[in-house]
Design a protein around this motif. Structure first.
Motif, PDB file in Angstrom:
ATOM      1  N   GLY A  40       0.966  -1.243  -0.092  1.00 14.21           N
ATOM      2  CA  GLY A  40      -0.024   0.090  -0.087  1.00 14.21           C
ATOM      3  C   GLY A  40       0.834   1.303  -0.126  1.00 14.21           C
ATOM      4  N   GLY A  42       0.141   4.461   0.194  1.00 12.42           N
ATOM      5  CA  GLY A  42      -0.719   5.723   0.618  1.00 12.42           C
ATOM      6  C   GLY A  42       0.006   6.202   1.933  1.00 12.42           C
ATOM      7  N   VAL A  43      -0.511   7.205   2.591  1.00 13.23           N
ATOM      8  CA  VAL A  43       0.153   7.834   3.503  1.00 13.23           C
ATOM      9  C   VAL A  43       1.033   7.051   4.521  1.00 13.23           C
ATOM     10  N   GLY A  44       0.440   5.897   5.142  1.00 12.17           N
ATOM     11  CA  GLY A  44       1.155   4.687   6.033  1.00 12.17           C
ATOM     12  C   GLY A  44       2.549   4.187   5.266  1.00 12.17           C
ATOM     13  N   GLU A  65       2.366  -1.299  -4.636  1.00 15.03           N
ATOM     14  CA  GLU A  65       1.093  -0.478  -4.817  1.00 15.03           C
ATOM     15  C   GLU A  65       0.554  -0.793  -6.023  1.00 15.03           C
ATOM     16  N   ALA A  66      -1.024  -0.623  -5.970  1.00  5.88           N
ATOM     17  CA  ALA A  66      -1.709  -1.132  -6.980  1.00  5.88           C
ATOM     18  C   ALA A  66      -1.756  -0.056  -8.189  1.00  5.88           C
ATOM     19  N   TYR A  70      -0.217   8.278  -6.781  1.00  2.47           N
ATOM     20  CA  TYR A  70      -1.368   8.494  -5.511  1.00  2.47           C
ATOM     21  C   TYR A  70      -1.906   9.707  -5.683  1.00  2.47           C
ATOM     22  N   PHE A  74      -7.037  13.560   0.927  1.00  2.00           N
ATOM     23  CA  PHE A  74      -6.882  14.922   1.706  1.00  2.00           C
ATOM     24  C   PHE A  74      -6.782  16.102   0.753  1.00  2.00           C
ATOM     25  N   ALA A 109      -1.263  -6.642  -3.798  1.00  2.00           N
ATOM     26  CA  ALA A 109      -0.827  -7.890  -2.918  1.00  2.00           C
ATOM     27  C   ALA A 109      -2.023  -8.759  -2.997  1.00  2.00           C
ATOM     28  N   SER A 135      -0.503  -1.438   4.743  1.00  2.00           N
ATOM     29  CA  SER A 135      -1.369   0.017   4.961  1.00  2.00           C
ATOM     30  C   SER A 135      -2.288   0.128   3.819  1.00  2.00           C
ATOM     31  N   CYS A 193     -11.451   9.841   7.987  1.00  2.00           N
ATOM     32  CA  CYS A 193     -11.641  11.034   7.823  1.00  2.00           C
ATOM     33  C   CYS A 193     -12.853  11.576   8.456  1.00  2.00           C
ATOM     34  N   ASP A 325      -5.653   3.568   8.236  1.00  2.53           N
ATOM     35  CA  ASP A 325      -6.844   3.472   8.177  1.00  2.53           C
ATOM     36  C   ASP A 325      -7.285   2.050   8.759  1.00  2.53           C
ATOM     37  N   SER A 335      -6.840   9.169   9.775  1.00  4.23           N
ATOM     38  CA  SER A 335      -6.531  10.254   9.041  1.00  4.23           C
ATOM     39  C   SER A 335      -5.076  10.268   8.704  1.00  4.23           C
ATOM     40  N   ALA A 336      -4.913  11.053   7.657  1.00  7.69           N
ATOM     41  CA  ALA A 336      -3.691  10.915   6.889  1.00  7.69           C
ATOM     42  C   ALA A 336      -2.446  11.308   8.005  1.00  7.69           C
ATOM     43  N   TYR A 337      -2.697  12.232   8.854  1.00  5.79           N
ATOM     44  CA  TYR A 337      -1.713  12.611   9.858  1.00  5.79           C
ATOM     45  C   TYR A 337      -1.346  11.471  10.922  1.00  5.79           C
ATOM     46  N   TRP A 422      -0.083  22.440   5.588  1.00  3.88           N
ATOM     47  CA  TRP A 422      -0.005  20.886   6.174  1.00  3.88           C
ATOM     48  C   TRP A 422      -0.123  19.994   5.147  1.00  3.88           C
TER      49      TRP A 422
HETATM   50  C1  FAD Z   1     -12.596  13.298   1.363  1.00  4.26           C
HETATM   51  C2  FAD Z   1     -11.741  13.031   2.189  1.00  4.26           C
HETATM   52  C3  FAD Z   1     -10.759  14.053   2.835  1.00  4.26           C
HETATM   53  C4  FAD Z   1      -9.929  13.907   3.693  1.00  4.26           C
HETATM   54  N1  FAD Z   1      -9.215  15.061   4.293  1.00  4.26           N
HETATM   55  C5  FAD Z   1      -8.200  14.454   5.181  1.00  4.26           C
HETATM   56  C6  FAD Z   1      -7.702  15.802   5.928  1.00  4.26           C
HETATM   57  O1  FAD Z   1      -7.784  16.712   5.654  1.00  4.26           O
HETATM   58  N2  FAD Z   1      -6.449  15.433   6.806  1.00  4.26           N
HETATM   59  C7  FAD Z   1      -6.216  14.023   7.082  1.00  4.26           C
HETATM   60  O2  FAD Z   1      -5.356  14.038   8.166  1.00  4.26           O
HETATM   61  N3  FAD Z   1      -6.874  13.113   6.569  1.00  4.26           N
HETATM   62  C8  FAD Z   1      -7.786  13.153   5.444  1.00  4.26           C
HETATM   63  N4  FAD Z   1      -8.224  12.178   4.971  1.00  4.26           N
HETATM   64  C9  FAD Z   1      -8.023  10.937   5.395  1.00  4.26           C
HETATM   65  C10 FAD Z   1      -6.891  10.313   4.809  1.00  4.26           C
HETATM   66  O3  FAD Z   1      -7.124  10.222   3.419  1.00  4.26           O
HETATM   67  C11 FAD Z   1      -6.512   8.702   5.145  1.00  4.26           C
HETATM   68  O4  FAD Z   1      -6.935   8.487   6.685  1.00  4.26           O
HETATM   69  C12 FAD Z   1      -5.097   8.465   4.884  1.00  4.26           C
HETATM   70  O5  FAD Z   1      -5.052   8.401   3.565  1.00  4.26           O
HETATM   71  C13 FAD Z   1      -4.862   6.877   5.314  1.00  4.26           C
HETATM   72  O6  FAD Z   1      -3.732   6.469   4.821  1.00  4.26           O
HETATM   73  P1  FAD Z   1      -3.597   4.998   4.535  1.00  4.26           P
HETATM   74  O7  FAD Z   1      -2.100   4.739   4.295  1.00  4.26           O
HETATM   75  O8  FAD Z   1      -4.094   4.027   5.597  1.00  4.26           O
HETATM   76  O9  FAD Z   1      -4.405   4.683   3.353  1.00  4.26           O
HETATM   77  P2  FAD Z   1      -4.278   5.357   1.872  1.00  4.26           P
HETATM   78  O10 FAD Z   1      -3.628   6.576   2.085  1.00  4.26           O
HETATM   79  O11 FAD Z   1      -5.889   5.271   1.245  1.00  4.26           O
HETATM   80  O12 FAD Z   1      -3.272   4.347   0.906  1.00  4.26           O
HETATM   81  C14 FAD Z   1      -3.761   3.003   0.619  1.00  4.26           C
HETATM   82  C15 FAD Z   1      -3.045   2.693  -0.520  1.00  4.26           C
HETATM   83  O13 FAD Z   1      -3.045   1.130  -0.612  1.00  4.26           O
HETATM   84  C16 FAD Z   1      -3.107   0.781  -1.928  1.00  4.26           C
HETATM   85  N5  FAD Z   1      -3.659  -0.586  -1.868  1.00  4.26           N
HETATM   86  C17 FAD Z   1      -4.869  -1.145  -1.175  1.00  4.26           C
HETATM   87  N6  FAD Z   1      -4.927  -2.390  -1.302  1.00  4.26           N
HETATM   88  C18 FAD Z   1      -3.653  -2.742  -2.091  1.00  4.26           C
HETATM   89  C19 FAD Z   1      -3.205  -4.116  -2.246  1.00  4.26           C
HETATM   90  N7  FAD Z   1      -3.744  -5.409  -2.067  1.00  4.26           N
HETATM   91  N8  FAD Z   1      -1.855  -4.403  -3.132  1.00  4.26           N
HETATM   92  C20 FAD Z   1      -1.249  -3.079  -3.421  1.00  4.26           C
HETATM   93  N9  FAD Z   1      -1.762  -1.761  -3.165  1.00  4.26           N
HETATM   94  C21 FAD Z   1      -2.951  -1.680  -2.289  1.00  4.26           C
HETATM   95  C22 FAD Z   1      -4.080   1.704  -2.255  1.00  4.26           C
HETATM   96  O14 FAD Z   1      -4.101   1.483  -3.800  1.00  4.26           O
HETATM   97  C23 FAD Z   1      -3.781   3.118  -1.874  1.00  4.26           C
HETATM   98  O15 FAD Z   1      -2.788   3.744  -2.616  1.00  4.26           O
HETATM   99  C24 FAD Z   1      -9.422  12.472   3.987  1.00  4.26           C
HETATM  100  C25 FAD Z   1     -10.170  11.506   3.506  1.00  4.26           C
HETATM  101  C26 FAD Z   1     -11.053  11.755   2.667  1.00  4.26           C
HETATM  102  C27 FAD Z   1     -11.922  10.640   1.847  1.00  4.26           C
END
Ligand code: FAD
Length: 432
Positions: A40, A42-44, A65-66, A70, A74, A109, A135, A193, A325, A335-337, A422
């Protein structure tokens, strides 16, 4: 942060001075190359991959990453108001690859074998790991609202993953007549979020105020209360006439019958407890659970992944760390942070483990901004630590807090600047 060394990092992002001292620099010279596979990007996942390589360049770090790019959720609500483009929230993995030496593999994955310590991908690769980080973000519970599934969502978007559906929703707003009704169906807790649906309503109202002032936005909510509610309602009153006869935004919570059970996609009618609701533009944000790979890899207990909150290591399968998440990290929000902060705790724990040291005492942080109008931002912030029994991540008394209710116009305007800054900082910290 660019000149930080691993010892400082362990101290700041989770390690006690004692643990870091025991661990120290010689660990950087580990002879055996260790493999870390991160699922994954994303942020984490990105934050973890980058910091692992930054702090120990001998590590072999592979990020699976799929998607090729990215697109951040947010700030994606700003695309709906027309305040920014989708391109401005879309980023490549080039820096992770070329600047930090992460092996970026564009693939999905599909399974994790904790006994063999391998991640299996859709293209048939088996990636061996000494530590695995997962993540994957969230997935939807498609059976929760009758008549709403992944296929229907192509035309009645959730737009809860930023990307093509964000543009579908934006284009539907552009096509809506002045005087049209937008219905936003908010999800039950927990979901990614917490303030997101209400920031979305604000951004849609911002667009309508300028271009379609007779339009209405209805939020149908299965919850009795929501994040930063008093601040949102105050901002809505100030900018969109909330709680007057001519309010642009209406919030229908649980007690007013806001729970939606079904959608008739053909007629554009939502079945809510309060009665049938017809809308010109419908945005349904379904109930959520951990991303599919967490289920495939047996990392879940119910909908989310239990973790040791000191390290973010799965309590179901040692050696696998679940961030962001998908993890059960109460009382941190999804959240992203939070994901960025948790990644640093997990990186510190993994480096300690590789060095044969105990993990340190973690601290975590979260700040979340919401933009209600052009010059009106609000925020919530907190520093967290582990409870004494190690089970709960609790807020440090007196840390952070909400934007004040009686803030000046200047303060509200400054919070918009802070929100944008931010955003740039978190993207920079995770992948640039
Ligand atoms: C409308 C909206 C507004 C937001 N605003 C804010 C904000 O202002 N501040 C804030 O802190 N947070 C905000 N967030 C929340 C934030 O986007 C998430 O909490 C954050 O992205 C979580 O990070 P993560 O690493 O858990 O997942 P993600 O960032 O979602 O990353 C997950 C990644 O994993 C990949 N993936 C998933 N499964 C697989 C797999 N099997 N194989 C390969 N890749 C895979 C996905 O393609 C993705 O790229 C917002 C969310 C939304 C929907």
């Amino acid at each position: 942060m660019s000149r930080i060394n691993r010892r400082d990092f362990l101290r700041l992002a989770g390690g006690t001075a004692a643990a870091a001292g025991a661990f120290g620099f010689p660990g950087l010279l580990l002879a055996n190359t260790r493999n870390v596979v991160v699922v994954g990007g994303g942020v984490g996942g990105c934050t973890a991959a980058k910091y692992l390589r930054k702090l120990d360049p001998t590590l072999n770090v592979t990020l699976v990453e799929a998607k090729t790019h990215y697109t951040s959720c947010f700030m994606s609500n700003e695309v709906l108001s027309g305040d920014r483009t989708l391109e401005s929230i879309t980023f490549s993995y080039a820096d992770l690859k070329h600047r930090y030496g992460v092996n970026v593999v564009i693939d999905s994955a599909v399974g994790i074998d904790p006994a063999a310590r391998q991640v299996r991908t859709a293209s048939g690769a088996n990636l061996a790991y000494d530590a695995c980080i997962v993540s994957p973000g969230v997935d939807f519970k498609w059976d929760a609202i009758e008549g709403y599934d992944a296929q229907v969502a192509e035309s009645i978007p959730h737009a809860w993953f930023a990307g093509p559906q964000t543009m579908t929703l934006r284009n539907q707003l552009l096509a809506m007549p002045d005087g049209g009704r937008v219905a936003i169906v908010a999800p039950p807790n927990p979901y990614k979020c917490p303030p997101g649906p209400y920031e979305r309503a604000s951004q849609v109202a911002m667009y309508c105020k300028h271009h379609k002032p007779k339009s209405k936005i209805l939020i149908l909510d299965p919850k009795g209360k929501f994040s930063k509610a008093r601040l949102f309602k105050q901002g809505w009153a100030q900018h969109y006439g909330f709680d007057t006869d001519n309010s642009m935004i209406e919030w229908v919570g649980r007690d007013q019958g806001g729970t939606v059970s079904a959608l008739d996609a053909a007629s554009g009618i939502l079945k809510a407890e309060a009665g049938d609701v017809r809308a010109d533009v419908i945005n349904i944000i379904p109930p959520q659970k951990a991303g599919a790979i967490a289920f495939a890899a047996d990392l879940v207990d119910g909908d989310w992944c239990p973790v040791d909150k000191r390290t973010f290591e799965s309590t179901r399968h040692p050696g696998i760390y679940v961030l962001g998440d998908a993890s059960s990290a109460a009382k941190m929000p999804k959240s992203a942070y939070a994901a960025n902060s948790q990644a640093k705790v997990a990186v510190a724990a993994i480096l300690s483990r590789f060095a044969g040291a105990e993990p340190g005492e973690p601290t975590y942080v979260n700040t979340c901004y919401s933009i209600i109008a052009e010059e009106h931002g609000i925020s919530v912030a907190a520093v967290y630590r582990l409870s004494e029994d190690g089970k709960v991540i609790t807020k440090v008394e007196g840390s952070g807090g909400l934007s004040p209710m009686d803030a000046s116009a200047e303060h509200r305007k400054r919070e918009v600047t802070y929100a944008h800054s931010w955003f740039r900082n978190v993207i920079d910290d995770m992948m640039q």
